[in-house]
Design a protein around this motif. Sequence first.
Motif, PDB file in Angstrom:
ATOM      1  N   THR A  28       0.876  -1.287  -0.043  1.00  0.00           N
ATOM      2  CA  THR A  28       0.037  -0.024   0.028  1.00  0.00           C
ATOM      3  C   THR A  28       0.958   1.317  -0.013  1.00  0.00           C
ATOM      4  OG1 THR A  28      -0.295   0.176   2.510  1.00  0.00           O
ATOM      5  CG2 THR A  28      -1.950  -1.187   1.080  1.00  0.00           C
ATOM      6  N   ASP A  29       0.604   2.111   1.186  1.00  0.00           N
ATOM      7  CA  ASP A  29       1.263   3.525   1.195  1.00  0.00           C
ATOM      8  C   ASP A  29       2.648   3.415   1.904  1.00  0.00           C
ATOM      9  OD1 ASP A  29       0.050   3.209   3.458  1.00  0.00           O
ATOM     10  OD2 ASP A  29      -0.381   5.582   3.636  1.00  0.00           O
ATOM     11  N   ARG A  30       3.146   1.992   2.047  1.00  0.00           N
ATOM     12  CA  ARG A  30       4.372   1.949   2.784  1.00  0.00           C
ATOM     13  C   ARG A  30       5.782   2.452   1.900  1.00  0.00           C
ATOM     14  NH1 ARG A  30       0.405   0.625   5.676  1.00  0.00           N
ATOM     15  NH2 ARG A  30       0.591  -0.027   7.726  1.00  0.00           N
ATOM     16  N   ILE A  31       6.772   2.860   2.750  1.00  0.00           N
ATOM     17  CA  ILE A  31       7.990   3.078   2.186  1.00  0.00           C
ATOM     18  C   ILE A  31       9.154   2.644   2.873  1.00  0.00           C
ATOM     19  CG2 ILE A  31       9.587   4.963   1.455  1.00  0.00           C
ATOM     20  CD1 ILE A  31       6.950   6.836   1.506  1.00  0.00           C
ATOM     21  N   VAL A  32      10.076   2.012   2.431  1.00  0.00           N
ATOM     22  CA  VAL A  32      11.390   1.293   3.024  1.00  0.00           C
ATOM     23  C   VAL A  32      12.652   2.208   2.867  1.00  0.00           C
ATOM     24  CG1 VAL A  32      13.048  -0.666   3.434  1.00  0.00           C
ATOM     25  CG2 VAL A  32      10.503  -1.000   2.511  1.00  0.00           C
ATOM     26  N   LEU A  33      13.010   2.598   4.243  1.00  0.00           N
ATOM     27  CA  LEU A  33      14.132   3.804   3.997  1.00  0.00           C
ATOM     28  C   LEU A  33      15.396   3.220   4.985  1.00  0.00           C
ATOM     29  CD1 LEU A  33      11.911   6.673   5.733  1.00  0.00           C
ATOM     30  CD2 LEU A  33      12.703   6.199   3.385  1.00  0.00           C
ATOM     31  N   LYS A  34      16.377   3.760   4.213  1.00  0.00           N
ATOM     32  CA  LYS A  34      17.623   3.461   4.747  1.00  0.00           C
ATOM     33  C   LYS A  34      18.419   4.702   5.376  1.00  0.00           C
ATOM     34  CE  LYS A  34      22.189   1.008   3.997  1.00  0.00           C
ATOM     35  NZ  LYS A  34      22.752   0.457   4.804  1.00  0.00           N
ATOM     36  N   VAL A  58       9.255   1.308  -2.548  1.00  0.00           N
ATOM     37  CA  VAL A  58       8.015   2.170  -2.275  1.00  0.00           C
ATOM     38  C   VAL A  58       6.786   1.365  -2.655  1.00  0.00           C
ATOM     39  CG1 VAL A  58       6.788   4.102  -3.377  1.00  0.00           C
ATOM     40  CG2 VAL A  58       9.232   4.435  -3.087  1.00  0.00           C
ATOM     41  N   GLY A  59       5.918   1.410  -2.029  1.00  0.00           N
ATOM     42  CA  GLY A  59       4.713   0.649  -2.248  1.00  0.00           C
ATOM     43  C   GLY A  59       3.822   1.308  -3.326  1.00  0.00           C
ATOM     44  N   PRO A  60       2.944   0.537  -3.814  1.00  0.00           N
ATOM     45  CA  PRO A  60       2.090   0.854  -5.005  1.00  0.00           C
ATOM     46  C   PRO A  60       1.089   2.034  -4.797  1.00  0.00           C
ATOM     47  CG  PRO A  60       1.317  -1.151  -4.447  1.00  0.00           C
ATOM     48  CD  PRO A  60       2.395  -0.798  -3.520  1.00  0.00           C
ATOM     49  N   ALA A  86      20.194  -1.783   8.544  1.00  0.00           N
ATOM     50  CA  ALA A  86      19.024  -1.630   9.330  1.00  0.00           C
ATOM     51  C   ALA A  86      18.244  -0.532   8.374  1.00  0.00           C
ATOM     52  CB  ALA A  86      19.063  -0.863  10.227  1.00  0.00           C
ATOM     53  N   TYR A  87      16.777  -1.031   8.294  1.00  0.00           N
ATOM     54  CA  TYR A  87      15.827  -0.196   7.473  1.00  0.00           C
ATOM     55  C   TYR A  87      14.912  -0.025   8.344  1.00  0.00           C
ATOM     56  CZ  TYR A  87      18.036  -2.780   3.892  1.00  0.00           C
ATOM     57  OH  TYR A  87      19.427  -3.222   3.174  1.00  0.00           O
ATOM     58  N   ILE A  88      13.942   1.309   7.901  1.00  0.00           N
ATOM     59  CA  ILE A  88      12.584   1.642   8.571  1.00  0.00           C
ATOM     60  C   ILE A  88      11.603   1.582   7.662  1.00  0.00           C
ATOM     61  CG2 ILE A  88      11.625   3.596   9.823  1.00  0.00           C
ATOM     62  CD1 ILE A  88      15.238   3.890   9.509  1.00  0.00           C
ATOM     63  N   ILE A  89      10.466   1.012   8.052  1.00  0.00           N
ATOM     64  CA  ILE A  89       9.094   1.140   7.028  1.00  0.00           C
ATOM     65  C   ILE A  89       8.353   2.101   7.679  1.00  0.00           C
ATOM     66  CG2 ILE A  89       7.296  -0.300   6.200  1.00  0.00           C
ATOM     67  CD1 ILE A  89       9.107  -2.661   6.752  1.00  0.00           C
ATOM     68  N   VAL A  90       7.904   3.041   6.779  1.00  0.00           N
ATOM     69  CA  VAL A  90       7.021   4.090   7.124  1.00  0.00           C
ATOM     70  C   VAL A  90       5.949   4.370   6.182  1.00  0.00           C
ATOM     71  CG1 VAL A  90       9.009   5.609   8.390  1.00  0.00           C
ATOM     72  CG2 VAL A  90       8.506   6.094   6.159  1.00  0.00           C
ATOM     73  N   ARG A  91       5.170   5.138   6.522  1.00  0.00           N
ATOM     74  CA  ARG A  91       3.830   5.373   5.481  1.00  0.00           C
ATOM     75  C   ARG A  91       4.467   6.767   4.830  1.00  0.00           C
ATOM     76  NH1 ARG A  91      -1.229   3.302   6.484  1.00  0.00           N
ATOM     77  NH2 ARG A  91      -1.501   1.939   8.378  1.00  0.00           N
TER      78      ARG A  91
END
Length: 91
Positions: free
Chosen positions: A7-13, A43-45, A76-81
């Motif tokens: 969905t609206d999630r994003i993976v950050l480093k 990036v999610g769809p 390490a990654y962070i998953i955020v909206r």
Amino acid sequence: MKLIPLTDRIVLKEVETEEKTDGGIFLTSKAQERPQFAEIVAVGPGTDDIKMVVEVGQKVVYTRYTGTEVKDGDEAYIIVRQADIQAIVED
């Protein structure tokens, strides 16, 4: 491990940044308080209601303590909206 956001999630480093204090001391991002800088790695769809406006490779500012931290070995990654992204950083 490959993280594929939904969905609206994003993976950050997180990106290491340095900030110099008035006394000339450099602080790495680990010593600073928010905001935090990161690079988008996935990036999610999006959804019917949320259009994704960020892209893989962009550097962004997000608020610390947001999202879910995931570790893959030393990485390490962070998953955020997407709504947790404060700004896109342009050089």
